[in-house]
Design a protein around this motif. Structure first.
Motif, PDB file in Angstrom:
ATOM      1  N   THR A   1       0.880  -1.258   0.139  1.00 35.85           N
ATOM      2  CA  THR A   1       0.098  -0.084   0.118  1.00 35.85           C
ATOM      3  C   THR A   1       0.890   1.227   0.100  1.00 35.85           C
ATOM      4  O   THR A   1       1.985   1.344   0.654  1.00 35.85           O
ATOM      5  N   HIS A   2       0.517   2.110  -0.867  1.00 25.43           N
ATOM      6  CA  HIS A   2       1.345   3.418  -1.243  1.00 25.43           C
ATOM      7  C   HIS A   2       0.695   4.481  -1.515  1.00 25.43           C
ATOM      8  O   HIS A   2      -0.341   4.365  -2.073  1.00 25.43           O
ATOM      9  N   HIS A   3       0.992   5.676  -1.072  1.00 20.77           N
ATOM     10  CA  HIS A   3       0.130   6.912  -1.219  1.00 20.77           C
ATOM     11  C   HIS A   3       0.733   8.031  -1.379  1.00 20.77           C
ATOM     12  O   HIS A   3       2.012   8.433  -1.422  1.00 20.77           O
ATOM     13  N   SER A   4      -0.092   9.333  -1.719  1.00 21.60           N
ATOM     14  CA  SER A   4       0.472  10.469  -1.624  1.00 21.60           C
ATOM     15  C   SER A   4      -0.913  11.352  -1.181  1.00 21.60           C
ATOM     16  O   SER A   4      -1.940  10.836  -1.349  1.00 21.60           O
ATOM     17  N   ILE A   5      -0.728  12.403  -0.672  1.00 24.58           N
ATOM     18  CA  ILE A   5      -1.808  13.412  -0.174  1.00 24.58           C
ATOM     19  C   ILE A   5      -1.678  15.001  -0.793  1.00 24.58           C
ATOM     20  O   ILE A   5      -0.493  15.182  -0.732  1.00 24.58           O
ATOM     21  N   VAL A   6      -2.514  15.179  -1.689  1.00 28.48           N
ATOM     22  CA  VAL A   6      -2.460  16.501  -2.441  1.00 28.48           C
ATOM     23  C   VAL A   6      -3.781  17.535  -2.360  1.00 28.48           C
ATOM     24  O   VAL A   6      -4.907  16.930  -1.959  1.00 28.48           O
ATOM     25  N   GLU A   7      -3.488  18.831  -1.973  1.00 34.95           N
ATOM     26  CA  GLU A   7      -4.603  19.670  -2.109  1.00 34.95           C
ATOM     27  C   GLU A   7      -4.781  20.254  -3.535  1.00 34.95           C
ATOM     28  O   GLU A   7      -3.943  20.665  -4.293  1.00 34.95           O
ATOM     29  N   PHE A   8      -6.230  19.890  -3.933  1.00 39.55           N
ATOM     30  CA  PHE A   8      -6.509  20.637  -5.460  1.00 39.55           C
ATOM     31  C   PHE A   8      -7.707  21.298  -5.223  1.00 39.55           C
ATOM     32  O   PHE A   8      -8.851  20.618  -4.939  1.00 39.55           O
ATOM     33  N   ASP A   9      -7.990  22.204  -5.677  1.00 44.39           N
ATOM     34  CA  ASP A   9      -9.293  23.050  -5.825  1.00 44.39           C
ATOM     35  C   ASP A   9     -10.133  23.099  -4.395  1.00 44.39           C
ATOM     36  O   ASP A   9     -10.944  22.544  -4.211  1.00 44.39           O
ATOM     37  N   ASN A  10      -9.310  23.311  -3.365  1.00 44.98           N
ATOM     38  CA  ASN A  10      -9.632  23.359  -2.270  1.00 44.98           C
ATOM     39  C   ASN A  10     -10.288  22.192  -1.664  1.00 44.98           C
ATOM     40  O   ASN A  10     -11.100  22.089  -0.669  1.00 44.98           O
ATOM     41  N   LYS A  11      -9.950  20.995  -2.180  1.00 45.22           N
ATOM     42  CA  LYS A  11     -10.219  19.600  -1.468  1.00 45.22           C
ATOM     43  C   LYS A  11      -8.907  19.066  -1.282  1.00 45.22           C
ATOM     44  O   LYS A  11      -7.867  19.090  -1.994  1.00 45.22           O
ATOM     45  N   TRP A  12      -8.906  17.994  -0.469  1.00 40.84           N
ATOM     46  CA  TRP A  12      -7.755  17.164   0.076  1.00 40.84           C
ATOM     47  C   TRP A  12      -7.867  15.876  -0.482  1.00 40.84           C
ATOM     48  O   TRP A  12      -9.011  15.303  -0.381  1.00 40.84           O
ATOM     49  N   TYR A  13      -6.829  15.368  -1.327  1.00 45.18           N
ATOM     50  CA  TYR A  13      -7.127  13.888  -1.683  1.00 45.18           C
ATOM     51  C   TYR A  13      -6.111  12.998  -1.444  1.00 45.18           C
ATOM     52  O   TYR A  13      -4.903  13.389  -1.159  1.00 45.18           O
ATOM     53  N   LEU A  14      -6.599  11.840  -1.298  1.00 46.61           N
ATOM     54  CA  LEU A  14      -5.419  10.550  -1.219  1.00 46.61           C
ATOM     55  C   LEU A  14      -5.488  10.015  -2.502  1.00 46.61           C
ATOM     56  O   LEU A  14      -6.476   9.250  -2.814  1.00 46.61           O
ATOM     57  N   PHE A  15      -4.328   9.965  -2.975  1.00 50.84           N
ATOM     58  CA  PHE A  15      -4.101   8.754  -4.096  1.00 50.84           C
ATOM     59  C   PHE A  15      -3.359   7.568  -3.391  1.00 50.84           C
ATOM     60  O   PHE A  15      -2.429   7.723  -2.532  1.00 50.84           O
ATOM     61  N   TYR A  16      -3.783   6.321  -3.806  1.00 50.15           N
ATOM     62  CA  TYR A  16      -3.347   5.150  -3.418  1.00 50.15           C
ATOM     63  C   TYR A  16      -3.323   3.947  -4.449  1.00 50.15           C
ATOM     64  O   TYR A  16      -3.776   4.303  -5.502  1.00 50.15           O
ATOM     65  N   HIS A  17      -2.740   2.913  -4.125  1.00 50.99           N
ATOM     66  CA  HIS A  17      -3.047   1.985  -5.319  1.00 50.99           C
ATOM     67  C   HIS A  17      -3.636   0.793  -4.551  1.00 50.99           C
ATOM     68  O   HIS A  17      -3.608   0.414  -3.222  1.00 50.99           O
ATOM     69  N   ASP A  18      -4.336  -0.175  -5.344  1.00 49.58           N
ATOM     70  CA  ASP A  18      -4.499  -1.587  -4.839  1.00 49.58           C
ATOM     71  C   ASP A  18      -4.479  -2.480  -6.299  1.00 49.58           C
ATOM     72  O   ASP A  18      -4.060  -2.071  -7.122  1.00 49.58           O
ATOM     73  N   ALA A  19      -4.519  -3.815  -5.853  1.00 50.96           N
ATOM     74  CA  ALA A  19      -4.465  -4.855  -6.952  1.00 50.96           C
ATOM     75  C   ALA A  19      -5.828  -5.274  -7.519  1.00 50.96           C
ATOM     76  O   ALA A  19      -5.850  -6.465  -7.948  1.00 50.96           O
ATOM     77  N   SER A  20      -6.986  -4.469  -7.407  1.00 51.58           N
ATOM     78  CA  SER A  20      -8.150  -4.875  -7.697  1.00 51.58           C
ATOM     79  C   SER A  20      -8.147  -5.329  -9.101  1.00 51.58           C
ATOM     80  O   SER A  20      -8.773  -6.237  -9.908  1.00 51.58           O
ATOM     81  N   LEU A  21      -7.739  -4.326 -10.194  1.00 52.85           N
ATOM     82  CA  LEU A  21      -7.810  -4.762 -11.675  1.00 52.85           C
ATOM     83  C   LEU A  21      -7.441  -5.726 -12.187  1.00 52.85           C
ATOM     84  O   LEU A  21      -7.793  -6.575 -13.089  1.00 52.85           O
ATOM     85  N   SER A  22      -6.347  -6.277 -11.558  1.00 56.38           N
ATOM     86  CA  SER A  22      -5.572  -7.480 -11.942  1.00 56.38           C
ATOM     87  C   SER A  22      -5.984  -8.858 -11.047  1.00 56.38           C
ATOM     88  O   SER A  22      -5.577  -9.849 -11.282  1.00 56.38           O
TER      89      SER A  22
END
Ligand code: FUB
Length: 334
Positions: free
Chosen positions: A283-304
């Protein structure tokens, strides 16, 4: 000019992969030129072994992704850097990050050198989507994996890095590479991530890497046996209401957690979990503020269907409580 541009639709609220035509992981998200840019690993299929050394993560290049807004299609800008164009690297282009300074975009990335030791390199370019040209050598004094670069409001840049097991962090406890070194005993302080101030040209360490201290609510160091809270890999730094938030993966317990401090180099006080385990080991991520909202970007293995070296980047909105703590993001492991 963008090459190999592909578009897919995404749906933030349903947490679908942001792209499905390639496997992507380890997303580092930034706002550049008014858009969201995502710098992920590019997972590939292969016939090699799967083991605790991470040989299954055999990536060879980086693609840059971007979105005009949080509900816009995600654009793949094609190959931004390939290992064949990195003179010092031999294999495994793992989790990258990017930064902007000096009117230049920098891509920071780990890979094994010709001796099989993980190092961190830097490449630069004039566009956030690449291409990037790699420096001839890795950053002097660099080691291990998962660089995350944070540029503070005063202009000083910091690199956070380090990962256990395949990421080789245990092997650097004496300051030089010891191939057989193991981590601390369960009741000893855990190994923390490393931090270095970067030089103004972003190409080298201004200060020697030093270990970050993460403590519990009583000020005691988190121990190596405390696998729900101890640092494993994938550091990220963001600033919220003047406080520094260090977030990371706990590895064996598959959580994303965070700790808060008053200074970018720590110490940091453990606060809690951001994301419960997802489908897949890492599990690996980043956190960023964009257009006055905060977002968590992450990954999982659901597609595979759960194959952990074929992961997919997703994102979701992140919410803070009044006291600055982060609300837990639940997952359904599907
Ligand atoms: O993608 C390869 C490695 O897996 C990364 O460097 C780690 O953070 C883990 O996600």
């Amino acid at each position: 000019m963008d090459t190999n541009t592909k578009q897919t639709t995404n749906n933030a609220v349903q947490n679908e992969p942001i792209v499905t035509h390639i496997y992507t992981a380890d997303p580092s998200a930034h706002v550049f030129e008014g858009k969201l840019y995502i710098y992920p690993s590019h997972d590939i299929d292969h016939d090699g072994p799967t083991n605790d050394n991470g040989d299954q993560y055999a990536m060879e290049d980086y693609h840059v992704l971007s979105m005009d807004s949080a509900d816009a299609p995600c654009v793949d800008h094609g190959v931004a850097l390939h290992i064949k164009d990195v003179p010092w690297a031999s294999q495994q282009m793992w989790a990258p990050d990017a930064a902007f300074k000096n009117d230049t975009y920098y891509l920071f990335f780990p890979a094994r050198d010709k001796d099989g030791i993980f190092r961190i390199g830097v490449a630069s370019g004039t566009s956030p989507s690449g291409p990037f040209k790699a420096e001839e050598n890795y950053m002097e004094g660099s080691f291990s994996i998962d660089p995350a670069v944070f540029v503070d409001e005063d202009g000083q840049s910091y690199m956070y890095f380090g990962g256990l097991w395949g990421g080789q962090l245990e092997k650097w406890q004496t300051g030089s590479f010891k191939p057989d070194a193991e981590g601390p005993a369960a009741n000893e302080p855990a190994l923390g991530p490393q931090v270095s101030q970067l030089s103004d040209d972003m190409l080298s360490f201004k200060t020697a890497p030093r270990e970050i201290l993460i403590v519990d609510e009583n000020g005691s160091p988190i121990t190596a046996g405390d696998e729900d809270r101890r640092y494993f890999e994938g550091p990220w730094m963001h600033k919220y209401n003047g406080k520094y938030y260090l977030s990371y993966s706990t590895g064996t317990t598959h959580k994303l957690v965070y700790a808060v401090g008053d200074h970018p180099e720590g110490p940091f006080v453990f606060k809690g979990t951001i994301l419960n385990p997802v489908l897949g080991w890492t599990t690996h991520h980043s956190i960023v503020e964009f257009d006055n909202k905060w977002y968590l970007f992450y990954h999982d293995a659901s597609l595979s269907g759960g194959v952990d070296h074929k992961r997919s980047v997703k994102f979701t909105e992140l919410h803070y409580n009044e006291d600055g703590t982060i609300q837990l993001v639940e997952t359904n492991k599907k």
